[in-house]
Design an enzyme around this catalytic site. Structure first.
Site, PDB file in Angstrom:
ATOM      1  N   GLU A 112       0.965  -1.243   0.041  1.00 43.19           N
ATOM      2  CA  GLU A 112      -0.069  -0.211  -0.011  1.00 43.19           C
ATOM      3  C   GLU A 112       0.864   1.432   0.061  1.00 43.19           C
ATOM      4  O   GLU A 112       0.355   2.263   0.692  1.00 43.19           O
ATOM      5  CB  GLU A 112      -0.933   0.032   1.322  1.00 43.19           C
ATOM      6  CG  GLU A 112      -1.985  -1.088   1.330  1.00 43.19           C
ATOM      7  CD  GLU A 112      -2.625  -1.434   0.148  1.00 43.19           C
ATOM      8  OE1 GLU A 112      -2.935  -0.544  -0.606  1.00 43.19           O
ATOM      9  OE2 GLU A 112      -3.230  -2.579   0.022  1.00 43.19           O
ATOM     10  N   GLY A 113       1.802   1.182  -0.759  1.00 45.94           N
ATOM     11  CA  GLY A 113       2.680   2.266  -0.832  1.00 45.94           C
ATOM     12  C   GLY A 113       3.909   2.186   0.435  1.00 45.94           C
ATOM     13  O   GLY A 113       3.470   2.343   1.447  1.00 45.94           O
TER      14      GLY A 113
END
Lengths: 595, 595
Positions: B441-442
């Site tokens: 997620e980043g």
């Protein structure tokens, strides 16, 4: 998928220009270690590490060790051949006494080679590492006969070795151990009991394995005062040095663990195994500490080694992987994206590693040189001072270096993003392998306690006072524009450390929990001071090269990395000091049952 | 061997006494969430987590997922039954819109339950977590028809969901993606391409899986401006909601990875799969950010969750394991040794965890309450302010919480010594599982860049200014003897953060690398300020209970743990500030080829 190239130029710079080993040619063995001999050894060691050991690192992890039903243990494919190449190359005896077949070269050189071996293949390096520890202990505490029996084959690498301390109910607290030794009429003992977490406890790399085992002689006092150390070989040795009877020691199980899968971690069952007392009765712990101290330095070296190899692979990826654009505009406008090395936060991670690796290497080798001085100097005062310093620094090297090794392996994995989490890229193995180093040979918290509880106070604080005086002298001698930021950095962090030391002296007496609560922060502050010293020495050597007109971009980059250390690593010192000075209360206030 | 008990009393304290949810009964769904309903839900959720999900955590890790030759994926033994219990219990739709079958309860309550699920079994929790993200994205961006088709089954848990962003050559930089979408006469699209690292991409828990897929419509602009989002179900849906044809999407491979073995991480191959445009053409990234932001909070929650479960197991061990004696003399003289909880350095580790867990829980739930306000408040200004705060805090929750989750899992493992490294004790799994949360997620570095590069500057700095004003007001309103140390701590760290913010505003313009180089330190400083605020709120609630004569030892211990946070965690703030203010130069000076 990973690769490793020994950082030979960095090693040479430390050995030749920072430590200036040629100055120590009066020490036994050092005259033989001329610069070109050192260079040749580093070169050959680097080849062994890169071409023989590292290619087995990932496959060894995936295959792991296998215990057969007869208790024998098979190491992964290729390990036996690699070990033979290692032993036949004479690497095992590099710094060992020539009287027993060693080459007698400096210990600090063996440490440099050890860094390569651990970086290339940590699980592999543990096999010879433990054998060397066993040899050194027998060398220090054995009778002449014991030395003649066991040392030549340990030093040649024909036989392996282990250390057997931990039992299921006791690791840190060895006073609780139960393995017993029953005296026999012939002067030997029958050893019975169970030891766990025995690294390299059983394997197929050598024809024999020499276990050093802590046990309690029947009727000995309880606690640590009744522990003796024994040589318990897998096979007894005949007079002529050949293999005799199989002894009553067997690997009962190998552990499934997080990493170092290629090293067999064994449960060892001793059933009336023949053992020989090593050193004095009931003084086993003292003898074992010879092995332990050396092993602790070796474990600290693993921290540095894994930080280096993880860095190399992350840096290569960061220069290759195209993703996003530099914040200041495209750096590679002809490509679909810039390599991620343009991103400051990627550089931050890599420079954290690099500033540690280079400083830590200098500090480690500097410390190892003190090992040489402590054993080989003719000057008793020099021996003592060197031994003091090494004793002081050992828990710091062990705990701080392994923490950084783990954290940097983690950050190196981070540089690869999702790919770092996938097995095939090999980065996650570095993390899993590095993890153990914070635990074994005395968990890092124990190292911190060793530092504040034993090493600081010993001999009225002689060791730390001598080191502080050395630092003050270095600062005084090197004031001047060239080195100013490095000298300022060192002086400031040393002042913080002195303040912390003073605080511990004042408050640790009043309440020992003040010392315990601040021990880990103190150890970090100590490490930062050691690294600031190392960086000042590195910078000094680089600047001298520049002044002599012998510098190139290597030296410029050394100074650049050193400035990163000052700006981005040293600021943690004040936080450690503040936490330490908050004392025991915040740590002890909560009642045990509230946890 | 591990266990988990949901920290219900802590959760209740945050929800009832700190957040005082009863004050928000004007918000839709909150009136239904009376204190006794909340308590009942926490109780039942805790039972599910402890009795159904946690017992499958270690076995799931050891067994892992298996891909069959037909591309189907089998989850570990027991997962299907556990998932059915989860879905049939209505947990999936706890806070979802009642129009589509949800229970409409507060999002903050779903977050509390989510903490339990992730703590009990992180790999399990990802399956429903991703489905919820898919549902929320369709809810926010879908047409009425799309909502009617997909939401009821996603919200009931009958169908699963995923997000498909990453491709082999692009993760962070989605502008590079190549998966293509070809428009069809009926308004649908044919999707073709390969996606990697797709969590829960294929499994046997649900009869259908709704993939949300980023792709480029034929002829769309290059880069991020030409990306659209599509609904691509595994099975097409018939008019009546029943399953139709199998779609052209298949799992080509599952990855071997460091942890979360019980979650299938898939390579997904799309071969002219039927897809439906979700939201506007070429605005896919914006729509995906709905999912991503929520997912980022969910990942931050995983960090807290693993920190909590690792803490519980380490604390239990520390109270049980006998080893050594207290520095102040035997604490359990009748036993062979003291439990290791007597050692200050063991307590230091556990208290680091605890001070984080309790503060982080309050900050997380406080942030989640802003999610409720942002969506449910009738007051536009309140909605905007809440949305601003949540946007600002999301990267902080994601990055800081996952770093702490990993580090605390590591330290919890450390408390167990060698046993922590052995698989059967289960502690090393927490570390391996926690590791991914810093990446997906980043990656955390991206979060830091999101914070300094986007969130700070957006709308002229409106969000951060509003939050600073809120903090200043809180400090002003709560000056006074009772809360003094907490208010002082908050005011000081907020001043450091304000200084850092000012520095970034001044220097980030001049050279964006100044912002990039300091981004991670800024994020840490931001998190410390958020936690100081959370601890001040916790302390205030505890003191109010004391004043009302309703306090017990729980509240006293809360204050004790809070004081630990002030003394031993907050001092890091100054180091972060100093590093940030050293700017870009130390980070950027080394040429790329020197790495």
């Amino acid at each position: 998928m990973t690769s490793y190239a020994a950082p030979i130029r960095d090693m040479q710079f430390v050995l030749h220009d920072v430590l200036q080993l040629s100055k120590y040619s009066n020490l036994p063995g050092f005259a033989d270690a001329s610069p070109d001999v050192i260079d040749a050894i580093l070169e050959e060691g680097g080849k062994l590490a890169a071409n023989v050991l590292h290619p087995l690192n990932q496959s060894g992890d995936q295959e792991g060790c296998r215990r057969e039903s007869d208790g024998s243990v098979k190491t992964p494919k290729g390990f036996k051949e690699a070990y033979d190449a290692y032993a036949q190359g004479g690497w095992q005896g590099l710094s060992a006494d020539p009287d027993y077949g060693g080459q007698g070269l400096p210990y600090v050189l063996a440490i440099a080679v050890g860094e390569m071996v651990s970086a290339a293949n940590m699980a592999f390096g543990m096999y010879p590492g433990l054998a060397r520890g066993a040899a050194d202990t027998i060398y220090a505490h054995g009778t002449d006969e014991q030395k003649k029996t066991w040392l030549p084959k340990l030093i040649s690498g024909e036989w392996g070795g282990t250390m057997n301390l931990t039992e299921p109910h006791c690791g840190t607290d060895l006073g609780l151990l139960r393995t017993k030794a029953v005296p026999q009429p012939d002067g030997s003992y029958k050893i019975s009991g169970q030891k766990i977490f025995i690294s390299a406890g059983e394997h197929d790399l050598t024809e024999n394995i020499v276990h050093l085992v802590l046990a309690r002689i029947e009727g000995a006092p309880e606690g640590t005062k009744g522990i003796s150390l024994f040589i318990v070989p897998k096979f007894l040795a005949k007079e002529d040095g050949s293999l005799g009877e199989r002894n009553g020691v067997v690997c009962g199980k190998i552990e499934e663990k997080m990493g170092i899968h290629a090293n067999s971690t064994c449960v060892m069952d001793y059933d009336e195994a023949t053992g020989y007392l090593l050193g004095e009765e009931n003084k086993g712990l003292r003898a074992m500490f010879t092995m332990m101290n050396e092993a602790r330095i070796g474990v600290g070296l693993q921290g540095l080694a894994v930080s280096e190899v993880a860095y190399q692979n992350a840096a290569a990826y960061a220069k290759d992987r195209l993703q996003g654009r530099a914040l200041t505009g495209p750096a590679a406008p002809d490509k679909p994206a810039d390599p991620i090395i343009v991103h400051p936060d990627v550089r931050r991670m890599l420079l954290d590693h690099r500033a540690f690796n280079e400083g830590a290497r200098a500090l480690m080798y500097w410390s190892a040189l003190h090992g040489d001085l402590a054993h080989r100097s003719e000057d008793a005062e020099e021996r003592q001072k060197a031994d003091d310093f090494l004793g002081l620094m050992t828990p710091v090297l062990k705990a701080y270096f392994t923490e950084k090794g783990y954290w940097h392996a983690t950050n190196a994995q981070q540089v690869l993003g999702g790919h770092g989490y996938i097995q095939e890229w090999g980065m996650e193995q570095f993390v899993r392998d590095a993890r153990i180093a914070m635990i074994y040979e005395g968990a890092n918290g124990i190292q911190a306690l060793d530092l504040v509880g034993r090493k600081l106070a010993r001999d009225g604080g002689r060791a730390v006072q001598a080191w502080f005086a050395e630092l003050d002298q270095f600062v005084k001698d090197n004031r001047g524009d060239d080195l100013k930021p490095f000298i300022d950095g060192l002086a400031n962090v040393k002042a913080d450390l002195a303040e912390a030391t003073q605080w511990l002296a004042m408050n640790g007496m009043k309440d020992p929990n003040n010392a315990g609560a601040g021990s880990m922060d103190y150890l970090h502050l100590f490490a930062l001071t050691g690294l600031a010293y190392a960086w000042a020495m590195l910078a000094k050597a680089a600047i001298e090269k520049k002044k002599a007109g012998e510098a190139d971009e290597f030296h410029e980059r050394k100074l650049t990395t050193g400035r990163y250390f000052l700006a981005r690593v040293l600021p943690d010192a004040k936080a450690h000091l503040a936490k330490l000075k908050s004392g025991a209360e915040p740590v002890m206030a909560l009642p045990a049952e509230a946890f």
